[in-house]
Scaffold this motif. Structure first.
Motif, PDB file in Angstrom:
ATOM      1  N   SER A  87      -1.616 -11.650 -23.152  1.00  0.00           N
ATOM      2  CA  SER A  87      -1.275 -11.134 -24.481  1.00  0.00           C
ATOM      3  C   SER A  87       0.162 -11.490 -24.840  1.00  0.00           C
ATOM      4  O   SER A  87       0.993 -11.759 -23.971  1.00  0.00           O
ATOM      5  CB  SER A  87      -1.468  -9.615 -24.534  1.00  0.00           C
ATOM      6  OG  SER A  87      -0.539  -8.969 -23.687  1.00  0.00           O
ATOM      7  N   GLN A  88       0.406 -11.461 -26.129  1.00  0.00           N
ATOM      8  CA  GLN A  88       1.746 -11.721 -26.643  1.00  0.00           C
ATOM      9  C   GLN A  88       1.931 -10.909 -27.918  1.00  0.00           C
ATOM     10  O   GLN A  88       1.087 -10.951 -28.821  1.00  0.00           O
ATOM     11  CB  GLN A  88       1.926 -13.217 -26.945  1.00  0.00           C
ATOM     12  CG  GLN A  88       3.242 -13.567 -27.614  1.00  0.00           C
ATOM     13  CD  GLN A  88       3.291 -15.017 -28.079  1.00  0.00           C
ATOM     14  OE1 GLN A  88       2.438 -15.822 -27.703  1.00  0.00           O
ATOM     15  NE2 GLN A  88       4.267 -15.346 -28.896  1.00  0.00           N
ATOM     16  N   VAL A  89       3.006 -10.154 -27.980  1.00  0.00           N
ATOM     17  CA  VAL A  89       3.307  -9.388 -29.190  1.00  0.00           C
ATOM     18  C   VAL A  89       3.981 -10.314 -30.194  1.00  0.00           C
ATOM     19  O   VAL A  89       4.940 -11.018 -29.866  1.00  0.00           O
ATOM     20  CB  VAL A  89       4.216  -8.185 -28.873  1.00  0.00           C
ATOM     21  CG1 VAL A  89       4.591  -7.438 -30.148  1.00  0.00           C
ATOM     22  CG2 VAL A  89       3.528  -7.241 -27.899  1.00  0.00           C
ATOM     23  N   VAL A  90       3.460 -10.310 -31.413  1.00  0.00           N
ATOM     24  CA  VAL A  90       4.024 -11.118 -32.502  1.00  0.00           C
ATOM     25  C   VAL A  90       4.611 -10.147 -33.518  1.00  0.00           C
ATOM     26  O   VAL A  90       3.876  -9.387 -34.155  1.00  0.00           O
ATOM     27  CB  VAL A  90       2.940 -11.999 -33.157  1.00  0.00           C
ATOM     28  CG1 VAL A  90       3.564 -12.904 -34.220  1.00  0.00           C
ATOM     29  CG2 VAL A  90       2.213 -12.829 -32.104  1.00  0.00           C
ATOM     30  N   ASP A  91       5.908 -10.176 -33.665  1.00  0.00           N
ATOM     31  CA  ASP A  91       6.565  -9.219 -34.566  1.00  0.00           C
ATOM     32  C   ASP A  91       6.139  -9.420 -36.015  1.00  0.00           C
ATOM     33  O   ASP A  91       5.928  -8.452 -36.750  1.00  0.00           O
ATOM     34  CB  ASP A  91       8.085  -9.338 -34.446  1.00  0.00           C
ATOM     35  CG  ASP A  91       8.590  -8.828 -33.102  1.00  0.00           C
ATOM     36  OD1 ASP A  91       7.978  -7.886 -32.557  1.00  0.00           O
ATOM     37  OD2 ASP A  91       9.570  -9.384 -32.582  1.00  0.00           O
ATOM     38  N   THR A  92       6.014 -10.675 -36.431  1.00  0.00           N
ATOM     39  CA  THR A  92       5.609 -10.961 -37.805  1.00  0.00           C
ATOM     40  C   THR A  92       4.615 -12.112 -37.796  1.00  0.00           C
ATOM     41  O   THR A  92       4.968 -13.249 -37.472  1.00  0.00           O
ATOM     42  CB  THR A  92       6.815 -11.326 -38.694  1.00  0.00           C
ATOM     43  OG1 THR A  92       7.829 -10.326 -38.556  1.00  0.00           O
ATOM     44  CG2 THR A  92       6.401 -11.420 -40.151  1.00  0.00           C
ATOM     45  N   LEU A  93       3.363 -11.815 -38.123  1.00  0.00           N
ATOM     46  CA  LEU A  93       2.302 -12.814 -38.156  1.00  0.00           C
ATOM     47  C   LEU A  93       1.960 -13.125 -39.613  1.00  0.00           C
ATOM     48  O   LEU A  93       1.702 -12.220 -40.405  1.00  0.00           O
ATOM     49  CB  LEU A  93       1.061 -12.296 -37.434  1.00  0.00           C
ATOM     50  CG  LEU A  93      -0.118 -13.267 -37.323  1.00  0.00           C
ATOM     51  CD1 LEU A  93       0.197 -14.365 -36.307  1.00  0.00           C
ATOM     52  CD2 LEU A  93      -1.391 -12.529 -36.923  1.00  0.00           C
ATOM     53  N   TYR A  94       1.953 -14.427 -39.950  1.00  0.00           N
ATOM     54  CA  TYR A  94       1.628 -14.861 -41.305  1.00  0.00           C
ATOM     55  C   TYR A  94       0.221 -15.465 -41.284  1.00  0.00           C
ATOM     56  O   TYR A  94       0.017 -16.598 -40.844  1.00  0.00           O
ATOM     57  CB  TYR A  94       2.645 -15.887 -41.791  1.00  0.00           C
ATOM     58  CG  TYR A  94       4.074 -15.362 -41.785  1.00  0.00           C
ATOM     59  CD1 TYR A  94       4.550 -14.561 -42.822  1.00  0.00           C
ATOM     60  CD2 TYR A  94       4.938 -15.659 -40.742  1.00  0.00           C
ATOM     61  CE1 TYR A  94       5.849 -14.069 -42.817  1.00  0.00           C
ATOM     62  CE2 TYR A  94       6.242 -15.170 -40.722  1.00  0.00           C
ATOM     63  CZ  TYR A  94       6.684 -14.385 -41.765  1.00  0.00           C
ATOM     64  OH  TYR A  94       7.976 -13.901 -41.748  1.00  0.00           O
ATOM     65  N   LEU A  95      -0.738 -14.695 -41.784  1.00  0.00           N
ATOM     66  CA  LEU A  95      -2.122 -15.131 -41.698  1.00  0.00           C
ATOM     67  C   LEU A  95      -2.462 -16.238 -42.686  1.00  0.00           C
ATOM     68  O   LEU A  95      -3.133 -17.210 -42.344  1.00  0.00           O
ATOM     69  CB  LEU A  95      -3.055 -13.937 -41.941  1.00  0.00           C
ATOM     70  CG  LEU A  95      -3.389 -13.067 -40.735  1.00  0.00           C
ATOM     71  CD1 LEU A  95      -4.225 -11.878 -41.159  1.00  0.00           C
ATOM     72  CD2 LEU A  95      -4.132 -13.874 -39.678  1.00  0.00           C
ATOM     73  N   ASP A  96      -2.030 -16.069 -43.922  1.00  0.00           N
ATOM     74  CA  ASP A  96      -2.461 -16.994 -44.976  1.00  0.00           C
ATOM     75  C   ASP A  96      -1.338 -17.864 -45.516  1.00  0.00           C
ATOM     76  O   ASP A  96      -1.453 -18.439 -46.599  1.00  0.00           O
ATOM     77  CB  ASP A  96      -3.099 -16.202 -46.126  1.00  0.00           C
ATOM     78  CG  ASP A  96      -2.172 -15.097 -46.634  1.00  0.00           C
ATOM     79  OD1 ASP A  96      -1.057 -14.968 -46.086  1.00  0.00           O
ATOM     80  OD2 ASP A  96      -2.567 -14.371 -47.563  1.00  0.00           O
ATOM     81  N   GLY A  97      -0.247 -17.953 -44.799  1.00  0.00           N
ATOM     82  CA  GLY A  97       0.854 -18.799 -45.240  1.00  0.00           C
ATOM     83  C   GLY A  97       1.770 -18.133 -46.242  1.00  0.00           C
ATOM     84  O   GLY A  97       2.740 -18.749 -46.690  1.00  0.00           O
ATOM     85  N   SER A  98       1.496 -16.898 -46.616  1.00  0.00           N
ATOM     86  CA  SER A  98       2.346 -16.209 -47.584  1.00  0.00           C
ATOM     87  C   SER A  98       3.563 -15.622 -46.867  1.00  0.00           C
ATOM     88  O   SER A  98       3.681 -15.667 -45.647  1.00  0.00           O
ATOM     89  CB  SER A  98       1.560 -15.099 -48.290  1.00  0.00           C
ATOM     90  OG  SER A  98       1.226 -14.084 -47.361  1.00  0.00           O
TER      91      SER A  98
END
Length: 267
Positions: A87-98
Motif C-alpha cells: 500500500s501507499q498513501v497518496v495525499d492528493t490523488l487527481y482522478l480525472d486530471g482536474s
C-alpha cells in the motif's frame, strides 16, 4: 517485685502441667525482636517457575493448534511475515486530471488469506475520510477476504477506482480482476478510469469438497448476495459464470451492470 511475688512466679513455672518450668528468654535492652520466620526462597522460586512453565505451555499448545489447521501457516505468513499486498498513501490523488484532488490509499498485489486484517490496519493508518478513495490494482486472490475488504470500504463510505499512481498523484490505467472486483464493488462511488479494466470469471474452490457442484452453487449465491447488497446488477454473476478465463468488461458493460457508477471519461 516483692519476695512473695517472686516466689509465686517461680511456683507457677514449677507447676506447669506440661513439664518442667522454663523461664522465658529475656531480650536485652535496645535489641529489636527477631523477625518471624520466612518461607524458604527455594519453595517460592519453585512455584514461580511452575506457573511460568504452565503459561508458556498454554501459549505453545494454542500456537500448535492454530498452525496445525489447514492453510494456517499461509495465513500467518501473509499476516506477519510477507504480506501479499502493498500500500501507499497518496495525499492528493487527481482522478480525472482536474485540480480537485482527494486523499487515497493505493493498494496493489494479490489478495492473500490475511488481506482483510492487513487492509483494515492500513486504512486506520491512512486516516481516510468518507469520500476518499481506495485505488486498486490486483489480479485477484482470496474470495472471502476480498468480500470483507469490500465490506470495510463500504462501512467507511469510501470510493474506489482502478489504476496506479505516479509521484505527482496522477492516475495511470491499471486492472482489477477476479476477487479484486468484489473489493472494488464495496466503493460507495465506483469510478471508471479511462484505460483501466475490470475482469470477471467463474469462481471455483481449491479445497477438496464432497460435492463440487453444490459448492459452486453456494459460491455463486454468496457472490450474488454480496453484489446485490452493493448495488451491482445480478447480470454480473451471469458474466462470471460464462467462463473460467478472465472476461474483461468494456466500460459500457461495467456501467450497464452498475459496477462502475461514475465514468470519468466518456466510454
Amino acid at each position: 517485685m516483692s519476695t512473695e511475688d517472686s516466689q509465686n512466679g517461680e511456683n507457677r513455672f514449677r507447676r506447669s502441667p506440661t513439664g518442667p518450668a522454663i523461664t522465658p528468654p529475656r531480650i536485652p535492652p535496645g535489641r529489636p525482636p527477631a523477625p518471624p520466620p520466612r518461607a524458604p526462597l527455594l519453595k517460592r522460586h519453585f512455584w514461580s517457575i511452575a506457573i511460568f512453565i504452565l503459561l508458556v505451555s498454554g501459549v505453545c499448545i494454542r500456537a500448535y493448534r492454530d498452525l496445525s489447521q489447514p492453510d494456517a501457516w499461509t495465513y500467518w505468513k501473509d499476516q506477519y511475515v510477507s504480506p501479499s499486498l502493498t500500500s501507499q498513501v497518496v495525499d492528493t490523488l487527481y482522478l480525472d486530471g482536474s485540480s480537485r484532488g482527494r486523499r487515497a490509499l493505493f493498494v496493489s498485489g494479490t489478495i492473500g488469506p490475511a488481506a482483510a486484517s492487513w487492509f483494515r490496519t492500513r486504512l486506520d493508518q491512512a486516516n481516510l475520510a468518507p469520500g476518499d478513495i481506495v485505488l486498486l490494482a490486483s489480479p485477484g486472490g482470496d474470495l472471502s477476504q476480498a468480500v470483507i475488504m469490500g465490506e470495510i470500504i463500504r462501512s467507511r463510505s469510501l470510493a474506489t477506482a482502478v489504476g496506479s499512481t505516479d509521484a505527482s498523484g496522477r492516475v495511470k490505467p491499471g486492472y482489477c480482476a477476479s476477487a479484486c472486483v468484489l473489493a472494488y464493488a464495496g466503493g460507495k462511488t465506483r469510478y471508471g478510469v479511462l484505460g483501466s479494466a475490470l475482469g470477471v470469471h467463474r469462481f471455483v474452490t481449491t479445497r477438496p469438497v464432497d460435492d463440487p457442484v453444490a459448492e459452486a452453487q453456494r459460491i455463486s449465491g454468496a457472490v450474488l448476495g454480496y453484489m446485490t447488497k452493493m448495488g451491482v446488477s445480478s447480470s454480473i454473476v451471469e458474466a462470471m459464470s460464462e467462463t473460467r478465463d478472465i472476461r474483461w468488461l468494456s466500460p459500457k458493460q461495467a456501467l450497464a451492470m452498475n459496477l462502475v457508477t461514475e465514468q470519468l471519461a466518456k466510454p
